[in-house]
Design an enzyme around this catalytic site. Structure first.
Site, mmCIF file in Angstrom:
data_model
loop_
_atom_site.group_PDB
_atom_site.id
_atom_site.type_symbol
_atom_site.label_atom_id
_atom_site.label_comp_id
_atom_site.label_asym_id
_atom_site.label_seq_id
_atom_site.Cartn_x
_atom_site.Cartn_y
_atom_site.Cartn_z
ATOM 1 N N LYS A 114 42.722 44.889 50.901
ATOM 2 C CA LYS A 114 41.889 43.328 51.118
ATOM 3 C C LYS A 114 42.714 42.757 52.541
ATOM 4 C CE LYS A 114 40.753 42.109 46.692
ATOM 5 N NZ LYS A 114 40.577 40.870 45.646
ATOM 6 N N TYR A 168 30.693 40.447 45.239
ATOM 7 C CA TYR A 168 31.553 39.758 44.246
ATOM 8 C C TYR A 168 30.159 39.371 43.927
ATOM 9 C CZ TYR A 168 36.159 41.092 45.820
ATOM 10 O OH TYR A 168 37.080 41.947 45.685
ATOM 11 N N ASN A 182 45.596 39.451 46.565
ATOM 12 C CA ASN A 182 46.115 40.249 45.793
ATOM 13 C C ASN A 182 45.745 41.344 46.308
ATOM 14 O OD1 ASN A 182 43.029 40.801 45.052
ATOM 15 N ND2 ASN A 182 43.583 40.324 43.090
ATOM 16 N N HIS A 236 41.375 45.552 45.907
ATOM 17 C CA HIS A 236 40.677 45.722 45.172
ATOM 18 C C HIS A 236 40.428 47.263 44.425
ATOM 19 C CE1 HIS A 236 36.835 45.022 42.591
ATOM 20 N NE2 HIS A 236 36.469 46.432 42.933
ATOM 21 N N GLU A 258 29.233 50.139 43.074
ATOM 22 C CA GLU A 258 30.664 49.578 43.934
ATOM 23 C C GLU A 258 30.473 50.877 45.746
ATOM 24 O OE1 GLU A 258 33.234 46.630 41.467
ATOM 25 O OE2 GLU A 258 34.314 48.061 42.696
HETATM 26 P P1 CMP Z 1 39.295 41.668 42.460
HETATM 27 O O1 CMP Z 1 40.222 42.308 42.020
HETATM 28 O O2 CMP Z 1 38.953 42.328 43.740
HETATM 29 O O3 CMP Z 1 37.988 40.505 42.153
HETATM 30 C C1 CMP Z 1 37.692 39.603 41.721
HETATM 31 C C2 CMP Z 1 38.703 38.960 42.521
HETATM 32 O O4 CMP Z 1 38.848 37.573 42.472
HETATM 33 C C3 CMP Z 1 40.107 39.121 41.945
HETATM 34 O O5 CMP Z 1 40.240 40.875 43.495
HETATM 35 C C4 CMP Z 1 41.082 38.303 42.803
HETATM 36 O O6 CMP Z 1 41.517 38.359 43.811
HETATM 37 C C5 CMP Z 1 39.926 36.828 42.701
HETATM 38 N N1 CMP Z 1 40.756 35.410 42.685
HETATM 39 C C6 CMP Z 1 40.919 34.267 42.865
HETATM 40 N N2 CMP Z 1 41.060 33.366 41.849
HETATM 41 C C7 CMP Z 1 41.004 34.136 41.064
HETATM 42 C C8 CMP Z 1 41.146 33.655 38.913
HETATM 43 N N3 CMP Z 1 41.580 32.799 38.830
HETATM 44 N N4 CMP Z 1 40.736 34.532 38.140
HETATM 45 C C9 CMP Z 1 40.442 35.687 38.745
HETATM 46 N N5 CMP Z 1 40.260 36.889 39.940
HETATM 47 C C10 CMP Z 1 40.507 35.683 40.826
#
Ligand code: CMP
Length: 139
Positions: free
Chosen positions: A10, A50, A113, A116, A127
């Site tokens: 990311k 998403y 974070n 993904h 995906e």
């Molecule tokens: P990812 O695995 O990429 O899938 C959805 C993304 O939404 C997740 O990682 C996080 O980076 C982002 N995200 C932001 N806020 C939240 C939240 N409160 N709960 C879950 N995912 C979140």
């Protein structure tokens, strides 16, 4: 079984020059990078990718974040690759991630974070197809 899964490094990671550090942890977990490209996601790509989160309160911020800098999309191959990748990533929220995981070591927040990874074999296929043509994957 030998599987393929989909990974994104990311914008928080590319901004901090951590593409290699993340990839090293993926490789050390037994995953092989069989496709990789650095892209700047369009709004259409971020919203489409998403799409399942469209109704969530964090959707708008998530889409903006994923467009805030380059990402590296990858296809990872290995024995039980989907589960293996989820294990080495750690929990979505780095505050809950186990020692030794990518998110524990490197993630900044639940949104920023670092990585993904597909949550199922079925979603992995969807995906991978979203970002890669078959000939871009070299196993
Ligand atoms: P990812 O695995 O990429 O899938 C959805 C993304 O939404 C997740 O990682 C996080 O980076 C982002 N995200 C932001 N806020 C939240 C939240 N409160 N709960 C879950 N995912 C979140």
């Amino acid at each position: 079984a030998l599987q393929r899964t989909f990974s994104i490094i990311k914008p928080d990671a590319t901004r901090r020059n951590l593409t290699g550090a993340v990839t090293k942890m993926l490789e050390e977990a037994g995953l092989r990078v069989v496709a990789s490209k650095r892209i700047h996601m369009t709004k259409e790509q971020a919203e489409g990718f998403y799409g399942v989160h469209r109704e969530r309160p964090f959707f708008g911020d998530l889409v903006s974040f994923m467009m805030s800098g380059p990402v590296v999309v990858q296809v990872l191959e290995g024995e039980d690759a989907v589960a293996k990748n989820r294990e080495v990533m750690g929990a979505t929220n780095p505050a809950n991630a186990e020692e030794g995981t990518i998110r524990k070591a490197l993630a900044e927040s639940i949104e920023a974070n670092t990585v993904h990874g597909s949550d199922s074999l079925e979603n992995a296929k969807i995906e991978i197809d979203f970002f890669f043509k078959p000939e871009e994957i070299v196993g």
